[in-house]
Write an enzyme that holds these catalytic residues in place. Sequence first.
Site, short mmCIF file in Angstrom:
data_model
loop_
_atom_site.label_atom_id
_atom_site.label_comp_id
_atom_site.label_asym_id
_atom_site.label_seq_id
_atom_site.Cartn_x
_atom_site.Cartn_y
_atom_site.Cartn_z
N LEU A 1 4.52 -18.49 -9.73
CA LEU A 1 5.67 -17.25 -9.58
C LEU A 1 5.49 -16.69 -8.07
CD1 LEU A 1 5.32 -15.20 -12.63
CD2 LEU A 1 6.36 -17.30 -12.36
N ARG B 1 6.54 -4.47 1.16
CA ARG B 1 5.58 -3.85 1.93
C ARG B 1 4.99 -4.50 2.90
NH1 ARG B 1 0.81 -1.51 -1.10
NH2 ARG B 1 1.23 -2.84 -2.79
N GLY C 1 2.13 -17.06 -6.35
CA GLY C 1 1.91 -17.25 -4.79
C GLY C 1 1.77 -16.28 -4.02
N ALA D 1 -11.49 -30.93 44.57
CA ALA D 1 -10.76 -29.82 44.03
C ALA D 1 -9.47 -29.78 44.43
CB ALA D 1 -11.51 -28.52 44.55
C1 UD1 Z 1 1.89 -7.75 -12.91
C2 UD1 Z 1 1.36 -7.77 -14.23
C3 UD1 Z 1 0.38 -6.89 -14.46
C4 UD1 Z 1 -0.63 -7.08 -13.74
C5 UD1 Z 1 -0.41 -7.36 -12.05
C6 UD1 Z 1 -1.53 -8.11 -11.46
C7 UD1 Z 1 3.38 -8.20 -15.48
C8 UD1 Z 1 4.83 -7.34 -16.45
N1 UD1 Z 1 2.57 -7.16 -15.17
O1 UD1 Z 1 2.33 -6.46 -12.46
O2 UD1 Z 1 -0.13 -6.72 -15.79
O3 UD1 Z 1 -1.74 -6.27 -13.57
O4 UD1 Z 1 0.88 -8.19 -12.03
O5 UD1 Z 1 -1.12 -8.17 -10.00
O6 UD1 Z 1 3.44 -9.11 -15.47
N2 UD1 Z 1 7.72 -12.29 -9.83
C9 UD1 Z 1 8.60 -13.10 -9.70
N3 UD1 Z 1 9.69 -12.75 -10.29
C10 UD1 Z 1 10.03 -11.40 -10.92
C11 UD1 Z 1 9.03 -10.77 -10.90
C12 UD1 Z 1 7.80 -10.73 -10.41
O7 UD1 Z 1 8.62 -14.21 -9.23
O8 UD1 Z 1 11.05 -11.35 -11.42
C13 UD1 Z 1 6.15 -12.43 -9.18
C14 UD1 Z 1 6.11 -11.58 -7.83
O9 UD1 Z 1 6.52 -12.35 -6.77
C15 UD1 Z 1 4.58 -11.73 -7.92
C16 UD1 Z 1 4.30 -11.52 -9.27
O10 UD1 Z 1 5.35 -12.15 -10.01
O11 UD1 Z 1 3.84 -12.74 -7.23
C17 UD1 Z 1 3.81 -10.10 -9.87
O12 UD1 Z 1 4.94 -9.44 -9.91
P1 UD1 Z 1 4.70 -7.98 -9.64
O13 UD1 Z 1 6.31 -7.31 -9.53
O14 UD1 Z 1 3.94 -7.38 -8.42
O15 UD1 Z 1 4.03 -7.35 -10.95
P2 UD1 Z 1 3.08 -6.24 -11.00
O16 UD1 Z 1 4.00 -5.08 -11.35
O17 UD1 Z 1 2.16 -6.14 -10.01
#
Ligand code: UD1
Length: 454
Positions: free
Chosen positions: A9, A16, A102, A377
């Site tokens: 993903l 941030r 990723g 030199a």
């Molecule tokens: C997610 C997990 C959480 C975990 C945490 C660890 C879920 C619902 N929650 O939360 O349980 O503790 O990761 O870091 O999965 N991404 C996509 N497409 C989307 C949404 C996210 O590709 O539509 C990717 C983001 O780029 C990222 C990863 O998925 O790399 C995690 O997404 P993020 O929104 O950060 O999830 P968290 O809320 O941190």
Amino acid sequence: MNSLNIVILAAGKGTRMHSDKPKVLHSLAGRPLLQHVLDAAAELAPDNICVVYGHGGEAVPQAMARYEAAFVLQEPQLGTGHAVQQALPQLADHSLTLVLYGDVPLIQPITLRHLFNTPDALNLLTVKLEHPTGYGRIVCDEAGNVKRIVEEKDATPEQRTIVEVNTGIMAVPTRLLRTWLSRLSNNNAQGEYYLTDVVGMAVQEGIPVHTVQPVHQWEVEGVNSKMQLASLERVWQRTHAHQLLEQGVTLADPERIDVRGKLMCGRDVEIDVGCVFEGEVHLGNNVRIGAYSVIRDSHIASGTHIEPYSHIAQAEIGDNCRIGPYARIRPGTKLHNGVHIGNFVEIKNSEIAANSKANHLSYIGDTTMGSRVNIGAGTITCNYDGANKFRTVIEDDVFIGSDTQLVAPVKIGRGTTIGAGSTITRDTPEGELTLSRSKQLTVAGWKRPVKEKK
Ligand code: UD1
Ligand code: CA
């Protein structure tokens, strides 16, 4: 083991990071974050890899074009479950699907292999954190069996005290993943399709849920800010420095070396503080690298000493050479054994045969130099007429006096001596003294001008 699919993903925005560049393309140890994950994935020899991208558009697939992976666009981004749904057409049913991220760059294959031990179960990578705020919590029953994952924003105050958290990384039988994802809803605090909801579904269907812990906690740390990026960079550099020490390399300070690529060292190599190694660098036995040197994509053979503040790129350097301090060796340079290149000498696209010396303040470009040549030199090869480049040939045993210009194309014959201060535009005969210098004269009684009084 079943065949393996890997979904990475990488669609998130990375607000941030405060950057126009997609988050997963930011560099850690000289490689984009996503490339670290792809390299770890490739080590597991999967049947296919699918990268889910979104923010940053085509920049992500373009930057990773040399990987054998499918790239699927997730637009809009409706949550981690929605993201994995986009990859489903790429996945084979009789396989296990491993979900990676990723922006979690330092995950190690050794940890991931533990997720394949029970391929009929849902295998979750979890960690216990002193400060679990922000993470999905692993909710268990009294017997300690996983019941489900609850996201921070959906958790009760009591659930928020749970310290075992979801890293997000899991390995799931693809057939089951497909049916579970089709039943996700976004009825939660964030209005997202949560990948984590598949855990509760597994439990309801009596599919075992196993948790596995990473070998190192830093493997599951994500990058959401430049601070976290810098902190994982330090982790990577320290780990790498410790590997070098274990192989017997002497590092003046393991906290003050940066390897952005691969550094391969022979025996008894010594590296002083502040050095940066980029790309693939090979150091032979007994090589010494002085402080604050930057070396990229080069081979340096045994016994050679690089003195401080030297810059070397795409060069091949032989045995027992002395380079620097303050030398600049540019791409296309080949130095044979015993060559000395001193301070403020720049060498570009040139071959210098054994035991030749250019010890001070010179530019040697597009040159073929023989053995035992001494470059005085301030010698400059004038290789460029503003439009075209030309070669200079300097044969064996030549002595070039200081402050000489060699206007290419030109050949300095074997054994030639060039008088200091010459501008050489024509080939020189072997074994003779050649110079181009107006005769010194004295103008008797000459007076310096003085300011006129007004
Ligand atoms: C997610 C997990 C959480 C975990 C945490 C660890 C879920 C619902 N929650 O939360 O349980 O503790 O990761 O870091 O999965 N991404 C996509 N497409 C989307 C949404 C996210 O590709 O539509 C990717 C983001 O780029 C990222 C990863 O998925 O790399 C995690 O997404 P993020 O929104 O950060 O999830 P968290 O809320 O941190
Ligand atoms: Ca996150």
